[in-house]
Design an enzyme around this catalytic site. Structure first.
Site, mmCIF file in Angstrom:
data_model
loop_
_atom_site.group_PDB
_atom_site.id
_atom_site.type_symbol
_atom_site.label_atom_id
_atom_site.label_comp_id
_atom_site.label_asym_id
_atom_site.label_seq_id
_atom_site.Cartn_x
_atom_site.Cartn_y
_atom_site.Cartn_z
ATOM 1 N N LYS A 247 0.851 -1.190 0.000
ATOM 2 C CA LYS A 247 0.000 0.000 0.000
ATOM 3 C C LYS A 247 0.890 1.244 0.000
ATOM 4 C CE LYS A 247 -4.314 0.899 2.415
ATOM 5 N NZ LYS A 247 -4.819 0.934 3.789
HETATM 6 C C1 E4P Z 1 -8.061 1.489 4.014
HETATM 7 O O1 E4P Z 1 -7.395 1.139 3.079
HETATM 8 C C2 E4P Z 1 -7.870 2.778 4.688
HETATM 9 O O2 E4P Z 1 -6.599 2.868 5.254
HETATM 10 C C3 E4P Z 1 -8.942 2.980 5.722
HETATM 11 O O3 E4P Z 1 -10.184 2.645 5.162
HETATM 12 C C4 E4P Z 1 -8.969 4.392 6.284
HETATM 13 O O4 E4P Z 1 -10.102 4.519 7.091
HETATM 14 P P1 E4P Z 1 -10.295 5.746 8.107
HETATM 15 O O5 E4P Z 1 -10.513 6.979 7.315
HETATM 16 O O6 E4P Z 1 -11.511 5.356 8.903
HETATM 17 O O7 E4P Z 1 -9.057 5.818 8.943
#
Ligand code: E4P
Length: 215
Positions: A84
């Site tokens: 990622k």
């Molecule tokens: C997933 O890939 C993201 O990191 C995650 O959904 C972020 O979510 P948040 O905005 O609730 O931290």
């Protein structure tokens, strides 16, 4: 639309996998730190032993060289690890290099369709628009998902859209209607998607009616 679980909590992942509806997991440094550990490798390896689909592990480096090096290491943890990478100039450069090496990349922290277009051109496997965080600042997060799906479909770009930063079941429904390939959902939202008060009332009514005749 497929469902990924957005967590680093092993118990939640085990429970969700049992339901047969989860085809991947996304993590980020905040989610791993929430579990009280800095051992990202061990968390991801454990998750990869539970989940067959892709498991996203985020890089912490901010420069392209560092992202590539970290990405290669994280990708070596298990065959289903997807690296990622945040959408920055360094992130695009790293995505381009890693994707050419056959390493799957989930480009994250996406807040616009232009960013998503660039991620796709750089070879991203997934793009993660953050719906909830846009809603939080008074912008329509789901509109960004719709725009990305439209652009990708228009040019037949193979990058898959992961609706991320999902806060409630309505986000999931809207993402599915928008044509997102995947929604990555927190465990509590998954349970909210399952549960309905009329289902509970229906079950208890069936059981009490049955008890009346089966005494
Ligand atoms: C997933 O890939 C993201 O990191 C995650 O959904 C972020 O979510 P948040 O905005 O609730 O931290």
């Amino acid at each position: 639309m497929r469902i990924f679980l957005d967590t680093a909590n092993i118990e939640q992942i085990r429970n969700a996998v049992k339901l047969g509806v989860i085809s991947g997991v996304t993590t980020n440094p905040s989610l791993v730190s929430k579990e009280g550990t800095s051992d990202y490798e061990s968390v991801v390896k454990t998750i990869c032993g539970i989940v067959e689909g892709s498991v996203s592990a985020e890089v912490l480096a901010e420069d392209a060289k560092g992202m590539v090096e970290e990405g290669r290491v994280k990708a070596s943890w298990a065959p289903n690890v997807v690296v990622k990478i945040p959408i920055t100039t360094a992130g695009l450069e790293a995505t381009s290099i890693l994707s050419k090496e056959g390493i799957g990349v989930n480009v994250t922290l996406c807040f616009s369709a232009n960013q998503a277009l660039l991620a796709a051109l750089a070879g991203a496997t997934y793009i993660s628009p953050f719906v909830g965080r846009l809603d939080d600042i008074g912008q329509d997060g789901m509109q960004v998902v719709k725009d990305i799906v439209e652009v990708y479909n228009h040019y037949k770009l193979p990058t898959q859209v992961i609706a991320a930063s999902i806060r409630h079941p309505l986000h999931c429904l809207a993402a599915a209607k928008a044509g997102a390939h995947i929604a990555t959902v927190p465990y509590n939202v998954l349970l909210q998607m399952v549960n309905h008060p009329l289902t509970d009332i229906g079950i208890s009514r069936f059981l009490s009616d049955w008890k009346r005749v089966s005494r």
